[in-house]
Design a protein around this motif. Structure first.
Motif, PDB file in Angstrom:
ATOM      1  N   MET A 132       0.829  -1.210   0.000  1.00  0.00           N
ATOM      2  CA  MET A 132       0.000   0.000   0.000  1.00  0.00           C
ATOM      3  C   MET A 132       0.859   1.254   0.000  1.00  0.00           C
ATOM      4  N   MET A 133       1.932   1.229   0.779  1.00  0.00           N
ATOM      5  CA  MET A 133       2.807   2.391   0.834  1.00  0.00           C
ATOM      6  C   MET A 133       3.468   2.630  -0.523  1.00  0.00           C
ATOM      7  N   HIS A 134       3.927   1.557  -1.177  1.00  0.00           N
ATOM      8  CA  HIS A 134       4.554   1.708  -2.484  1.00  0.00           C
ATOM      9  C   HIS A 134       3.552   2.223  -3.513  1.00  0.00           C
ATOM     10  N   ARG A 135       2.316   1.752  -3.455  1.00  0.00           N
ATOM     11  CA  ARG A 135       1.306   2.226  -4.401  1.00  0.00           C
ATOM     12  C   ARG A 135       0.992   3.698  -4.166  1.00  0.00           C
ATOM     13  N   ARG A 136       0.904   4.106  -2.906  1.00  0.00           N
ATOM     14  CA  ARG A 136       0.636   5.521  -2.620  1.00  0.00           C
ATOM     15  C   ARG A 136       1.799   6.396  -3.085  1.00  0.00           C
ATOM     16  N   LEU A 137       3.019   5.953  -2.841  1.00  0.00           N
ATOM     17  CA  LEU A 137       4.176   6.728  -3.287  1.00  0.00           C
ATOM     18  C   LEU A 137       4.211   6.849  -4.804  1.00  0.00           C
TER      19      LEU A 137
ATOM     20  N   ILE B  97      -4.844  13.857  -0.195  1.00  0.00           N
ATOM     21  CA  ILE B  97      -5.546  12.618   0.173  1.00  0.00           C
ATOM     22  C   ILE B  97      -4.548  11.467   0.289  1.00  0.00           C
ATOM     23  N   LEU B  98      -3.646  11.343  -0.698  1.00  0.00           N
ATOM     24  CA  LEU B  98      -2.652  10.265  -0.656  1.00  0.00           C
ATOM     25  C   LEU B  98      -1.656  10.468   0.479  1.00  0.00           C
ATOM     26  N   LEU B  99      -1.315  11.715   0.765  1.00  0.00           N
ATOM     27  CA  LEU B  99      -0.382  11.979   1.873  1.00  0.00           C
ATOM     28  C   LEU B  99      -0.997  11.576   3.215  1.00  0.00           C
ATOM     29  N   ARG B 100      -2.281  11.875   3.393  1.00  0.00           N
ATOM     30  CA  ARG B 100      -2.942  11.460   4.641  1.00  0.00           C
ATOM     31  C   ARG B 100      -2.973   9.939   4.750  1.00  0.00           C
ATOM     32  N   GLY B 101      -3.249   9.265   3.641  1.00  0.00           N
ATOM     33  CA  GLY B 101      -3.240   7.805   3.664  1.00  0.00           C
ATOM     34  C   GLY B 101      -1.866   7.238   3.944  1.00  0.00           C
ATOM     35  N   LEU B 102      -0.833   7.904   3.436  1.00  0.00           N
ATOM     36  CA  LEU B 102       0.537   7.449   3.656  1.00  0.00           C
ATOM     37  C   LEU B 102       0.911   7.538   5.132  1.00  0.00           C
ATOM     38  N   HIS B 103       0.468   8.597   5.800  1.00  0.00           N
ATOM     39  CA  HIS B 103       0.796   8.771   7.217  1.00  0.00           C
ATOM     40  C   HIS B 103      -0.066   7.896   8.124  1.00  0.00           C
ATOM     41  N   SER B 104      -1.277   7.584   7.675  1.00  0.00           N
ATOM     42  CA  SER B 104      -2.184   6.820   8.527  1.00  0.00           C
ATOM     43  C   SER B 104      -1.940   5.315   8.475  1.00  0.00           C
ATOM     44  N   HIS B 105      -1.283   4.841   7.394  1.00  0.00           N
ATOM     45  CA  HIS B 105      -1.007   3.403   7.211  1.00  0.00           C
ATOM     46  C   HIS B 105      -2.287   2.576   7.144  1.00  0.00           C
TER      47      HIS B 105
ATOM     48  N   HIS C 106      -8.523   3.012   0.282  1.00  0.00           N
ATOM     49  CA  HIS C 106      -9.953   3.047   0.014  1.00  0.00           C
ATOM     50  C   HIS C 106     -10.178   3.366  -1.465  1.00  0.00           C
ATOM     51  N   GLN C 107     -11.406   3.357  -1.889  1.00  0.00           N
ATOM     52  CA  GLN C 107     -11.731   3.413  -3.313  1.00  0.00           C
ATOM     53  C   GLN C 107     -11.248   4.711  -3.957  1.00  0.00           C
ATOM     54  N   VAL C 108     -11.370   5.823  -3.247  1.00  0.00           N
ATOM     55  CA  VAL C 108     -10.937   7.110  -3.812  1.00  0.00           C
ATOM     56  C   VAL C 108      -9.439   7.084  -4.105  1.00  0.00           C
ATOM     57  N   GLU C 109      -8.670   6.547  -3.164  1.00  0.00           N
ATOM     58  CA  GLU C 109      -7.225   6.472  -3.377  1.00  0.00           C
ATOM     59  C   GLU C 109      -6.883   5.564  -4.553  1.00  0.00           C
ATOM     60  N   LYS C 110      -7.585   4.451  -4.669  1.00  0.00           N
ATOM     61  CA  LYS C 110      -7.332   3.535  -5.781  1.00  0.00           C
ATOM     62  C   LYS C 110      -7.589   4.213  -7.123  1.00  0.00           C
TER      63      LYS C 110
END
Length: 654
Positions: free
Chosen positions: A232-237, A318-326, A330-334
């Motif tokens: 997940m972290m690699h995908r967000r990055l 949005i992606l930065l918040r997901g990266l920090h929250s681990h 969710h669907q929006v990020e995908k």
């Protein structure tokens, strides 16, 4: 900083410990040629340390070691096949080795730079097998297996030493870069409104572009560093990296828009961006004011690039918040990640690759001719060094500087190896501990010299153990050692001569090829196929733009053409093109014509393709005029036609 004295000393300790451990294990396991495992440690460590000027990342070392394993395996297989098939016909044997090395030198130049090392090593490994198995061709399979095993041993020792002395993770650098992204993007956009200095904006833009490419390289390093980090972290990055390229394009487009239309620059924008932002909270406050202002101003005063920039910035947050929250994706990020998927650029160096393959073939052929008429002992070092220098020269920023580094390095190691041969090794025959101390001191000093980029230090560290006779059992043959050293010097010198005799293609030719490749990539989004339009090519386009800047940083008109083609790509991608009858065939014809312009070898053929492309674009404008809302697409095609007409020369020049 990674290039501080503490980090440099730590890297020197890592390299020394790994090399001595490889030597000790080679003797314990009673391997015939311990130098192969020792040289593996030195070669994997020296090159990235010299390039970075300090301690390299752990992921870089492991990835380079992994590539070395692959390249060694392929080279060993090639060496075994060639020796088995042609061992009774020496001339065909040597010709096959030269052809193999030239072919892999060509591949080394064509493939992505991140994995090119494996192909280069596969090419010149056949000569290492040839030199070792020349007298006993029936043992070639055993020699190849021993070489692969000792290379693996050296890599494992380096990984263990890296863990022992604390690996240098790239994760901290990535976290720091990612945390600075919103502020950096906002700062770059503010220059569009608060400063009329175009040169300053260009400098900041290039700096941000370089940082975006560096983040992409860091991501790849992190994947090799550890499997601890989640998918997940690699995908967000990866999504963050794609959004960053998109934001840079929109910012440059906004700069051009207000530069060409100063009357559109409202005072509201100036007041919004004139204040400095130093904290994330201040950036968030400015973005809220930005959103409010866009909704208050008339649509005619807000260019699309500016509103698209704000949307992309929200997606980035949005992606930065997901990266920090681990948290799980969710669907929006995908959806965001899928929209900004990165792609790679096609190579612009096919002709250059052929030249590099010819260099390697000619250099090794000269070595093979000398092999047949002179003492093979002296020419063995020549063959290995010559094939390495001519192969690696292409990927170097300056092939002549690389050749000069090898010449100095081969000269330096002659007196050093003689001191070890005549004084140190005979004195340490009764004490293995003293031998380790002497070799450790040498490796430690050379490891420090490599990080300070002293000319010749890298080649010295990598090939010093080719001359210091460390074998199991220990043998002393002065003439063999001295002849091999002279052969290495001769190989580096002859390689430099051949690099000068068979020169690189002119930088202007490569720059024009890159421009045509950028045009082809930009027009790939001109389609009604949703899958083709969904593919994000900004990373590939900026890869080529950075290569263009490196090749020809003084040519402003090529740079302007390239960046405007990238903006054209972004504008086309933002327009919905409906699938009307005949449009798909028209799009295919335009893309094929651009490809023909890029691949034609003669200037006359390129000029005909250019005129055909302009004619097709004019017909396309007439065709899309029948669409329900053709205004945006018509405007983009008009701008593309004008852009191509203004920059016809680099598009058709050789």
């Amino acid at each position: 900083m990674h290039n501080s004295l503490i980090y440099r000393l730590r890297f020197a300790c890592k390299t020394t410990c790994a090399l001595l451990l490889a030597l000790a294990l080679s003797f314990i396991l009673q391997l015939d040629t311990p130098k192969w495992s020792m040289m593996t440690v030195a070669i994997i460590a020296a090159s990235p340390a010299f390039a970075s000027g300090g301690e390299p990342m752990s992921g870089v070392l492991r990835f380079r070691g992994f590539l070395r394993l692959i390249g060694t395996a392929v080279g060993c297989i090639g060496g075994v096949l060639i020796m088995t098939c042609f061992s009774r016909v020496p001339i065909l044997l040597l010709l096959a080795c030269c052809t193999w090395a030239g072919f892999f030198s060509w591949l080394f130049t064509v493939v992505k730079q991140e994995i090119s090392y494996a192909f280069g090593l596969a090419g010149y490994s056949v000569f290492i097998i040839l030199v070792t198995a020349w007298q006993t061709p029936h043992d070639v399979l055993q020699i190849a297996l021993y070489r692969f095993f000792e290379i693996t041993l050296g890599l494992l020792c380096l990984i263990f030493s890296d863990l022992l002395f604390l690996p240098r993770s790239v994760k901290r650098s990535i976290d720091q870069r990612v945390a600075e992204l919103p502020h950096n993007c906002y700062q770059l956009l503010s220059h569009c409104f608060t400063s009329d200095d175009t040169q300053q904006f260009e400098e900041i833009f290039r700096e941000r572009l370089t940082q975006a490419k560096a983040l992409q390289a860091m991501r790849q390093t992190l994947r090799m560093e550890s499997s601890h980090y989640s998918v997940m972290m690699h995908r967000r990055l990866k999504g963050i990296n794609g959004i960053l390229f998109h934001l840079l394009t929109l910012t440059y487009e906004t700069q051009q828009y207000f530069q060409q239309r100063p009357d559109k620059r409202s005072s509201h924008w100036y007041f919004l961006f004139q204040g400095e932002c130093h904290t994330p909270e201040q950036v968030n406050q400015k973005l809220h004011q930005f959103t409010y202002l866009i909704h208050q101003l008339p649509a005619t005063q807000t260019p699309y690039s500016l509103s698209a920039w704000l949307k992309a910035m929200k997606e980035l947050r949005i992606l930065l918040r997901g990266l920090h929250s681990h948290q799980p994706l969710h669907q929006v990020e995908k959806e965001i990640i899928e929209r900004y998927t990165l792609s790679t650029a096609p190579t612009a160096q096919r002709k250059h690759a052929f030249i590099n393959g010819m260099r390697t073939f000619v250099t090794t052929a000269v070595g093979c001719l000398l092999w047949l008429v002179m003492d093979p002992t002296a020419i063995s070092g020549f063959l290995i060094i010559a094939s390495i220098v001519t192969t690696l020269a292409m990927r170097a920023e300056s092939p002549k500087a690389l050749g000069l580094d090898f010449i100095y390095g081969m000269i330096y190691i002659i007196p050093i190896s003689m001191v070890f041969y005549l004084l140190i090794l005979p004195a340490t025959q009764q004490s293995f501990l003293l031998l380790l101390v002497a070799l450790g001191a040498l490796v430690f000093i050379l490891s420090l010299a490599v990080q300070y980029k002293i000319v010749g230090s890298g080649a010295s560290l990598m090939f010093i153990f080719n001359l210091i006779p460390i074998t199991n059992p220990e043998t002393f043959d002065f003439s063999h050692t001295f002849d091999s050293g002279l052969g290495q010097i001769l190989g580096a010198i002859i390689s430099m001569v051949i690099i000068a005799v068979i020169p690189d293609l002119h930088k202007t030719h490569l720059a024009n090829t890159l421009i045509r490749n950028i045009l082809v990539t930009a027009l790939q989004t001109l389609t009604t196929n949703p899958l083709r339009r969904k593919k994000n090519r900004l990373s590939a386009l900026y890869d080529q733009l950075l290569s263009l800047i490196t090749l020809d940083s003084r040519s402003l008109h090529r740079y302007q053409l390239a960046i405007n083609l990238i903006i054209i790509y972004r504008r086309i991608n933002a327009i919905t093109i409906h699938n009307f009858p005949g449009l798909a065939e028209f799009h295919q014809e335009i893309r094929d014509c651009a490809t023909l312009l890029s691949t034609s070898k003669l200037a006359l053929q390129r000029e005909r393709a250019f005129e055909q492309l302009q004619t097709l674009l004019q017909r396309y404008r007439e065709e899309i005029s029948r669409l329900p809302t053709p205004e945006k697409l018509t405007l983009v095609v008009e701008d593309l036609q004008q852009l191509l007409a203004q920059h016809k020369a680099p598009l058709i020049a050789g």
